[in-house]
Motif scaffolding. Structure first.
Motif, PDB file in Angstrom:
ATOM      1  N   THR A 105       0.836  -1.202   0.000  1.00 32.57           N
ATOM      2  CA  THR A 105       0.000   0.000   0.000  1.00 32.57           C
ATOM      3  C   THR A 105       0.867   1.247   0.000  1.00 32.57           C
ATOM      4  O   THR A 105       0.626   2.178  -0.762  1.00 32.57           O
ATOM      5  CB  THR A 105      -0.942   0.002   1.219  1.00 32.57           C
ATOM      6  N   ARG A 106       1.916   1.263   0.847  1.00 30.04           N
ATOM      7  CA  ARG A 106       2.817   2.416   0.890  1.00 30.04           C
ATOM      8  C   ARG A 106       3.476   2.655  -0.465  1.00 30.04           C
ATOM      9  O   ARG A 106       3.562   3.777  -0.940  1.00 30.04           O
ATOM     10  CB  ARG A 106       3.906   2.196   1.934  1.00 30.04           C
ATOM     11  N   ARG A 107       3.958   1.565  -1.090  1.00 29.65           N
ATOM     12  CA  ARG A 107       4.606   1.690  -2.404  1.00 29.65           C
ATOM     13  C   ARG A 107       3.642   2.231  -3.450  1.00 29.65           C
ATOM     14  O   ARG A 107       3.981   3.092  -4.251  1.00 29.65           O
ATOM     15  CB  ARG A 107       5.120   0.332  -2.873  1.00 29.65           C
ATOM     16  N   LEU A 109       0.892   3.993  -2.971  1.00 31.26           N
ATOM     17  CA  LEU A 109       0.563   5.389  -2.690  1.00 31.26           C
ATOM     18  C   LEU A 109       1.698   6.316  -3.137  1.00 31.26           C
ATOM     19  O   LEU A 109       1.451   7.385  -3.682  1.00 31.26           O
ATOM     20  CB  LEU A 109       0.274   5.579  -1.200  1.00 31.26           C
ATOM     21  N   ALA A 110       2.935   5.891  -2.923  1.00 32.80           N
ATOM     22  CA  ALA A 110       4.081   6.705  -3.359  1.00 32.80           C
ATOM     23  C   ALA A 110       4.108   6.816  -4.878  1.00 32.80           C
ATOM     24  O   ALA A 110       4.383   7.881  -5.427  1.00 32.80           O
ATOM     25  CB  ALA A 110       5.373   6.100  -2.837  1.00 32.80           C
ATOM     26  N   ARG A 111       3.816   5.699  -5.573  1.00 34.88           N
ATOM     27  CA  ARG A 111       3.773   5.721  -7.043  1.00 34.88           C
ATOM     28  C   ARG A 111       2.690   6.662  -7.554  1.00 34.88           C
ATOM     29  O   ARG A 111       2.828   7.294  -8.589  1.00 34.88           O
ATOM     30  CB  ARG A 111       3.505   4.307  -7.563  1.00 34.88           C
ATOM     31  N   MET A 112       1.592   6.754  -6.800  1.00 36.63           N
ATOM     32  CA  MET A 112       0.470   7.592  -7.200  1.00 36.63           C
ATOM     33  C   MET A 112       0.665   9.056  -6.797  1.00 36.63           C
ATOM     34  O   MET A 112      -0.128   9.903  -7.155  1.00 36.63           O
ATOM     35  CB  MET A 112      -0.825   7.053  -6.572  1.00 36.63           C
ATOM     36  N   GLY A 113       1.720   9.337  -6.029  1.00 36.77           N
ATOM     37  CA  GLY A 113       2.010  10.724  -5.651  1.00 36.77           C
ATOM     38  C   GLY A 113       1.566  11.105  -4.256  1.00 36.77           C
ATOM     39  O   GLY A 113       1.667  12.259  -3.863  1.00 36.77           O
ATOM     40  N   TYR A 114       1.088  10.145  -3.455  1.00 34.55           N
ATOM     41  CA  TYR A 114       0.722  10.421  -2.073  1.00 34.55           C
ATOM     42  C   TYR A 114       1.932  10.097  -1.210  1.00 34.55           C
ATOM     43  O   TYR A 114       2.530   9.035  -1.338  1.00 34.55           O
ATOM     44  CB  TYR A 114      -0.455   9.539  -1.627  1.00 34.55           C
ATOM     45  N   TYR A 115       2.274  11.007  -0.331  1.00 37.76           N
ATOM     46  CA  TYR A 115       3.428  10.787   0.526  1.00 37.76           C
ATOM     47  C   TYR A 115       3.024  10.886   1.986  1.00 37.76           C
ATOM     48  O   TYR A 115       2.069  11.575   2.334  1.00 37.76           O
ATOM     49  CB  TYR A 115       4.540  11.791   0.213  1.00 37.76           C
ATOM     50  N   CYS A 116       3.780  10.218   2.815  1.00 36.09           N
ATOM     51  CA  CYS A 116       3.517  10.147   4.244  1.00 36.09           C
ATOM     52  C   CYS A 116       3.744  11.514   4.890  1.00 36.09           C
ATOM     53  O   CYS A 116       4.705  12.192   4.577  1.00 36.09           O
ATOM     54  CB  CYS A 116       4.430   9.103   4.869  1.00 36.09           C
ATOM     55  N   ARG A 117       2.867  11.862   5.804  1.00 35.91           N
ATOM     56  CA  ARG A 117       3.038  13.096   6.564  1.00 35.91           C
ATOM     57  C   ARG A 117       3.359  12.769   8.014  1.00 35.91           C
ATOM     58  O   ARG A 117       3.088  13.551   8.905  1.00 35.91           O
ATOM     59  CB  ARG A 117       1.771  13.934   6.482  1.00 35.91           C
ATOM     60  N   ARG A 118       3.909  11.596   8.248  1.00 33.55           N
ATOM     61  CA  ARG A 118       4.200  11.154   9.598  1.00 33.55           C
ATOM     62  C   ARG A 118       5.311  12.026  10.184  1.00 33.55           C
ATOM     63  O   ARG A 118       6.349  12.214   9.581  1.00 33.55           O
ATOM     64  CB  ARG A 118       4.671   9.704   9.570  1.00 33.55           C
ATOM     65  N   PRO A 119       5.098  12.589  11.380  1.00 37.10           N
ATOM     66  CA  PRO A 119       6.150  13.409  11.976  1.00 37.10           C
ATOM     67  C   PRO A 119       7.315  12.531  12.422  1.00 37.10           C
ATOM     68  O   PRO A 119       7.123  11.388  12.824  1.00 37.10           O
ATOM     69  CB  PRO A 119       5.470  14.053  13.182  1.00 37.10           C
ATOM     70  N   VAL A 120       8.489  13.075  12.330  1.00 35.98           N
ATOM     71  CA  VAL A 120       9.672  12.355  12.798  1.00 35.98           C
ATOM     72  C   VAL A 120       9.781  12.608  14.292  1.00 35.98           C
ATOM     73  O   VAL A 120       9.843  13.757  14.732  1.00 35.98           O
ATOM     74  CB  VAL A 120      10.940  12.863  12.073  1.00 35.98           C
ATOM     75  N   ARG A 121       9.803  11.547  15.059  1.00 37.62           N
ATOM     76  CA  ARG A 121       9.843  11.696  16.506  1.00 37.62           C
ATOM     77  C   ARG A 121      11.283  11.785  16.972  1.00 37.62           C
ATOM     78  O   ARG A 121      12.095  10.940  16.665  1.00 37.62           O
ATOM     79  CB  ARG A 121       9.147  10.521  17.177  1.00 37.62           C
TER      80      ARG A 121
END
Length: 198
Positions: A105-107, A109-121
């Motif tokens: 799913t992550r791959r 989404l990345a191919r489709m142009g959606y990127y993670c907005r997860r904050p870096v802790r």
């Protein structure tokens, strides 16, 4: 000599054109600079199947999420822009014949142009332990800095920067005193001494 799959469209066209103009396989091979087997294979593919292009773009691992699957996944994301990868995967798998993992799913989404907005802790340091300790370590090469990296990476609650050209290591730690850090650095077998506290 190249492989037939490495030929450009232009080179394939030259082979077919030369053969249609009446050149033999050997003459065509000499003209284009490829082996006789390659010339023969390209011409045979064109003659039997009308194929002039390499299908290398379609090689590799088959994508589990095809075009319609990508459309479905896009609809899931657009219906709830705050959903997590786990939620997207669960909703996608609910109506899919082929189940996908969160990694797939992550791959996709990345191919489709959606990127993670997860904050870096980042580990927060208290005001008391926010000090940085600076050490001199007699490092002469990448191997020396690698040794320092190895011993410091074993410590918990430590952030550090290695400055190889200046032979310095700056360490920020909550749980370790300067003396403990100095003893750890001496385990590398290099000369080490405490310079200052910042």
């Amino acid at each position: 000599m190249g492989k037939s799959s490495d030929l450009t469209e232009f080179e394939r066209g030259k082979i077919i054109g030369a053969r249609l103009a009446g050149a033999s396989i050997s003459e065509t091979a000499n003209l284009v600079g490829f082996s006789r087997a390659t010339v023969s294979r390209v011409y045979r593919e064109w003659y039997k199947r009308g194929k002039t292009s390499s299908e290398r773009g379609a090689c590799g691992r088959k994508q589990l999420v095809d075009e319609s699957g990508q459309k479905r996944m896009s609809q899931i994301v657009e219906s709830n822009s705050r959903c997590t990868v786990e939620q997207i995967t669960a909703e996608y798998n609910a109506g899919a014949s082929i189940l996908v993992s969160e990694r797939t799913t992550r791959r996709c989404l990345a191919r489709m142009g959606y990127y993670c907005r997860r904050p870096v802790r980042m580990q927060l340091f208290s005001e008391i332990n926010r000090k940085k300790e600076e050490f001199f370590v007699d490092m002469t090469c990448e191997g020396c800095s690698g040794a320092v990296n190895r011993v410091l990476s074993r410590l918990e609650g430590v952030q550090y920067e290695i400055d190889l050209p200046n032979k310095k290591v700056v360490i920020q730690s909550e749980n370790h005193t300067a003396d403990q850090l100095l003893e750890t650095l001496k385990k590398t077998g290099k000369e080490a001494r405490h310079l200052c506290t910042k």
